[in-house]
Scaffold this active site. Structure first.
Site, PDB file in Angstrom:
ATOM      1  N   CYS A  80      16.841  30.228  42.487  1.00  0.00           N
ATOM      2  CA  CYS A  80      16.127  31.739  43.224  1.00  0.00           C
ATOM      3  C   CYS A  80      16.495  32.960  42.730  1.00  0.00           C
ATOM      4  O   CYS A  80      15.542  33.259  41.520  1.00  0.00           O
ATOM      5  CB  CYS A  80      17.175  31.302  44.695  1.00  0.00           C
ATOM      6  SG  CYS A  80      16.145  32.333  45.988  1.00  0.00           S
ATOM      7  N   HIS A 172      16.079  25.898  45.854  1.00  0.00           N
ATOM      8  CA  HIS A 172      17.485  25.424  46.047  1.00  0.00           C
ATOM      9  C   HIS A 172      18.030  24.130  46.058  1.00  0.00           C
ATOM     10  O   HIS A 172      17.680  23.405  46.820  1.00  0.00           O
ATOM     11  CB  HIS A 172      18.172  26.138  47.153  1.00  0.00           C
ATOM     12  CG  HIS A 172      18.355  27.590  47.167  1.00  0.00           C
ATOM     13  ND1 HIS A 172      19.415  28.472  46.925  1.00  0.00           N
ATOM     14  CD2 HIS A 172      17.224  28.352  47.755  1.00  0.00           C
ATOM     15  CE1 HIS A 172      18.949  29.592  47.002  1.00  0.00           C
ATOM     16  NE2 HIS A 172      17.909  29.526  47.719  1.00  0.00           N
ATOM     17  N   GLU A 174      20.682  22.935  45.233  1.00  0.00           N
ATOM     18  CA  GLU A 174      22.073  22.309  45.839  1.00  0.00           C
ATOM     19  C   GLU A 174      22.041  22.259  47.073  1.00  0.00           C
ATOM     20  O   GLU A 174      23.085  21.920  47.732  1.00  0.00           O
ATOM     21  CB  GLU A 174      22.988  23.755  45.227  1.00  0.00           C
ATOM     22  CG  GLU A 174      22.807  25.042  46.148  1.00  0.00           C
ATOM     23  CD  GLU A 174      21.660  25.881  45.699  1.00  0.00           C
ATOM     24  OE1 GLU A 174      20.872  25.416  45.218  1.00  0.00           O
ATOM     25  OE2 GLU A 174      21.770  26.998  45.983  1.00  0.00           O
ATOM     26  N   SER A 226      53.391  23.170  55.615  1.00  0.00           N
ATOM     27  CA  SER A 226      52.961  23.609  57.032  1.00  0.00           C
ATOM     28  C   SER A 226      52.552  22.233  57.575  1.00  0.00           C
ATOM     29  O   SER A 226      52.510  22.196  58.683  1.00  0.00           O
ATOM     30  CB  SER A 226      51.642  24.390  57.121  1.00  0.00           C
ATOM     31  OG  SER A 226      50.713  23.536  56.299  1.00  0.00           O
ATOM     32  N   GLY A 227      52.334  21.075  56.944  1.00  0.00           N
ATOM     33  CA  GLY A 227      51.927  19.817  57.306  1.00  0.00           C
ATOM     34  C   GLY A 227      50.396  19.806  57.018  1.00  0.00           C
ATOM     35  O   GLY A 227      49.894  18.840  57.349  1.00  0.00           O
ATOM     36  N   GLY A 228      49.754  21.059  56.638  1.00  0.00           N
ATOM     37  CA  GLY A 228      48.221  20.965  56.292  1.00  0.00           C
ATOM     38  C   GLY A 228      48.139  20.275  55.147  1.00  0.00           C
ATOM     39  O   GLY A 228      48.868  19.985  54.294  1.00  0.00           O
ATOM     40  N   VAL A 229      46.878  19.739  54.750  1.00  0.00           N
ATOM     41  CA  VAL A 229      46.622  18.943  53.712  1.00  0.00           C
ATOM     42  C   VAL A 229      47.004  19.347  52.382  1.00  0.00           C
ATOM     43  O   VAL A 229      47.303  18.802  51.696  1.00  0.00           O
ATOM     44  CB  VAL A 229      45.090  18.488  53.872  1.00  0.00           C
ATOM     45  CG1 VAL A 229      44.147  19.512  53.953  1.00  0.00           C
ATOM     46  CG2 VAL A 229      44.863  17.657  52.868  1.00  0.00           C
ATOM     47  N   SER A 231      49.356  21.683  51.524  1.00  0.00           N
ATOM     48  CA  SER A 231      50.544  21.643  51.181  1.00  0.00           C
ATOM     49  C   SER A 231      51.373  20.335  51.121  1.00  0.00           C
ATOM     50  O   SER A 231      51.885  20.206  50.257  1.00  0.00           O
ATOM     51  CB  SER A 231      51.446  22.845  52.082  1.00  0.00           C
ATOM     52  OG  SER A 231      51.502  22.221  53.376  1.00  0.00           O
ATOM     53  N   THR A 232      50.878  19.601  51.757  1.00  0.00           N
ATOM     54  CA  THR A 232      51.199  18.164  51.649  1.00  0.00           C
ATOM     55  C   THR A 232      51.045  17.655  50.587  1.00  0.00           C
ATOM     56  O   THR A 232      51.913  16.988  49.854  1.00  0.00           O
ATOM     57  CB  THR A 232      50.671  17.425  52.917  1.00  0.00           C
ATOM     58  OG1 THR A 232      51.042  17.954  54.221  1.00  0.00           O
ATOM     59  CG2 THR A 232      51.333  15.761  52.940  1.00  0.00           C
TER      60      THR A 232
END
Ligand code: XMP
Length: 606
Positions: A80, A172, A174, A226-229, A231-232
């Site tokens: 593009c 595009h 992608e 935090s328990g989020g993906v 940081s775990t």
């Protein structure tokens, strides 16, 4: 081991990240570069991709970027805007060609390595204002497109010079609508650039484990979990490299978590063998005290961010961990300046890049083992490291937690722009044959990459889902000062909504926690949790029934990277169940669904 790499030049929007993730899926490392990066920064790459741009034009003025990349002896492919820049640089012409948008057929001119293994006619996705109308002496037309049924022909949709190894696509590749776009990208990366596909998750783990050991030496690391993906997975990778005894985790309950969340996080970390050095602090008092009486959303955000750092520093001192390295689950998109929704990026980096942390980074005291990965790659890595599926596929949850989903109000009606808004809304509603009500509060949105703070409109009459979405689009597209559109799910349509004085309190948080819990349970019950990107439940202090009860808003969205989003359709049965369950909570008067795309709405309300 060194990997063959491709540079993706980010001209704004979300194209560059999409291209980079597609290249990485081919097991070739792709990295984002900024247009103004010095030419030396491009030295390590075996090829360069120039992304499209939602805002830049190749027509007229010169666009400022490092043109010296054209002197490098590596293949370059532009999409593009990038395509037009390549054409122009080598003596072609670009004109303002009128907007073209939608599916088209690419007619490939001759056999060419870029289209190896593909048909002579390929479905592609066009979206542009400017067009290439001629190419320079070294270049040839590799394909033209025909837009839609019986649509016009678009010349120079694919161009190239085999000698110079410069190529361009007006379309595009992608996006998924370009059916064989991945193959075209692979033909460039693996074929023309000759990259070896060595960048696998296995090699990443090996390399990162070595790098972490070298970097950390005999020291220990300290990580906010935090328990989020992110940081775990970071914690798990650190434990793999250093041994769990050298990984200290701190989980803070800020009082803005979901129902029972902290207990679940602690249990998960234990289950992952990370419990030995895990500290849990209930800091909800500190957070709620700091937030007492505050209404303004940006102030709430800042207070939550600052309090986090305060609690973190206090705990680090108390636990004698100040000498340790700080580890963070920062992921790749958070580490780079990027175009597109700058707001989302700034906000996301809030906790990871505040001044204290910046100082620590400058002092070499921070390790970020996921800093090269995209979210999908973090998930893949997590699965490989044994993190359970449910933890990997948890919906994203913002750092400020329920704090940004609990709207506050002074109780005074916010009708600043209603003189202009209401007549236009009445006109649009009449034309569309629906009933709608402008709400006298505001929520955050994003327009043309900038933060907006405007009114929601509530559609109070029923219609089929597709029709509702269409009307919603017309409303936030045409009515000034509106950035969201909601749909009242039924039962006593409100004729009027009046703000209630409300701030962040334990009671309101408890109510929102219950409502959110019911929504999450309903998504799981209907098997929809995994197919939906995120589904915030928002409590809005608007009284519709004279009984002092609030409005619950549910915002299910589909998204890929949260830069854009579309409303997700919930089955009618689920909506009915939720409507009854939520209305049964003391304090909730009714349920509305958020029908807003992002932009102009953001996923969160604040
Ligand atoms: P918006 O609301 O800008 O959100 O469309 C995009 C994504 O980012 C999440 N989000 C945050 N995440 N701290 C975070 O860690 C924040 O302050 C924050 N604000 C929004 C949001 O949930 C969505 O996934």
């Amino acid at each position: 081991m060194t990997h063959d790499k491709i540079a993706v030049v980010d001209f704004g929007g979300q194209y560059a990240h999409l291209i980079a993730t597609k290249i990485r899926r081919l097991h070739v490392l792709a990295e984002i570069r900024q247009p103004e990066d010095p030419v030396e920064a491009f030295a390590p790459y075996r090829g360069i991709v120039l992304s499209g741009s939602p805002s830049l034009s190749s027509f007229g003025e010169d666009s400022g970027y490092t043109k010296a990349i054209y002197d490098l002896d590596v293949p370059i492919l532009g999409f593009c805007f990038g395509h037009q820049e390549i054409a122009k640089h080598y003596g072609g012409t670009v004109v303002h060609g009128g907007r073209e948008w939608g599916p088209a057929d690419l007619h490939v001119a001759r056999e060419h390595p870029l289209f190896a293994g593909l048909g002579r006619v390929e479905p592609v996705w066009m979206s542009h204002f400017d067009s290439v109308t001629s190419v320079g002496p070294e270049f040839e037309e590799l394909g033209h497109t025909v837009l839609g049924a019986g649509g016009g022909e678009h010349r120079f949709a694919a161009i190239g010079s085999d000698r110079l190894r410069r190529f361009g696509f007006q379309f595009h590749p992608e996006v998924d609508d370009t059916v064989h776009g991945d193959e075209m990208i692979a033909n460039f990366v693996l074929g023309i650039c000759g990259c070896r596909p060595t960048w696998t998750m296995e090699s990443y783990v090996e390399q990162e484990v070595d790098a972490l050991r070298a970097r950390v030496g005999e020291r220990s690391v300290f990580l906010l979990a935090s328990g989020g993906v992110d940081s775990t997975v970071a914690a798990k990778l650190l434990a793999r490299a250093l041994g769990p005894e050298r990984v200290h985790l701190l989980h803070v309950d800020n009082g803005l978590m979901r129902k029972d969340e902290s207990r679940q996080v602690v249990a998960l970390l234990d289950e992952l063998g990370l419990g030995a050095n895990l500290t849990f602090v209930d800091a909800s008092e500190t957070f709620l005290d700091a937030l007492a009486g505050v209404v303004e959303p940006e102030r709430k955000r800042r207070i939550i961010g600052d309090t986090f750092i305060e609690v973190f520093e206090r705990e680090a001192r108390r636990l004698g961990l100040e000498g340790h390295l700080l580890a963070q689950g920062t992921i790749y998109p958070d580490t780079i300046e990027t175009g597109g929704t700058k707001r989302a990026d700034t906000i996301k980096t809030h906790h990871n890049r505040v001044p204290v942390i910046q100082e620590m980074i400058a002092a070499g005291r921070v390790v970020e083992p996921l800093a090269e990965l995209y979210k999908v790659e973090v998930r893949e890595l997590g699965l490989r490291l044994g993190v359970p599926r449910e933890a990997i596929w948890r919906h994203p949850f913002p750092g400020p937690g329920l704090g940004v989903r609990l709207l506050c109000s002074t109780g005074v009606e916010d009708r600043a722009h209603f003189d202009e808004l209401e007549p236009r809304l009445a006109e649009v509603a009449r034309r569309a044959g629906i009933e709608a009500l402008a709400l006298p509060i505001r929520s955050v949105g994003v327009k043309a990459d900038l933060r907006s703070y405007e009114h929601p409109v509530l559609i109070t009459s029923g219609a089929p889902w597709e029709r509702l979405l269409e009307v919603a689009g017309t409303i936030y597209g045409e009515v000034p000062h509106v950035n969201r559109c909601l749909w009242w799910t039924g039962g006593g349509a409100p004729g009027r909504a009046r703000p209630l004085a409300a701030t962040v309190t334990r009671e309101r948080l408890e109510l929102l926690r219950e409502a959110d819990h019911l929504v999450m349970a309903a998504l799981s019950r209907h098997g929809l949790y995994d197919s939906i990107w995120q589904c915030p439940t928002v409590l809005v202090p608007l009284e519709i029934d004279g009984r002092g009860r609030e409005l619950a808003i549910v915002r299910p969205v589909h998204s890929e990277r949260a830069m854009t989003a579309t409303p997700a359709r919930l089955p009618a049965a689920l909506v009915e169940e939720l409507r009854h369950e939520l209305a049964a909570l003391p304090g909730v008067a009714g349920l509305a669904l958020d029908l807003t795309t992002k932009p102009p709405g953001t996923i969160e309300w604040e």
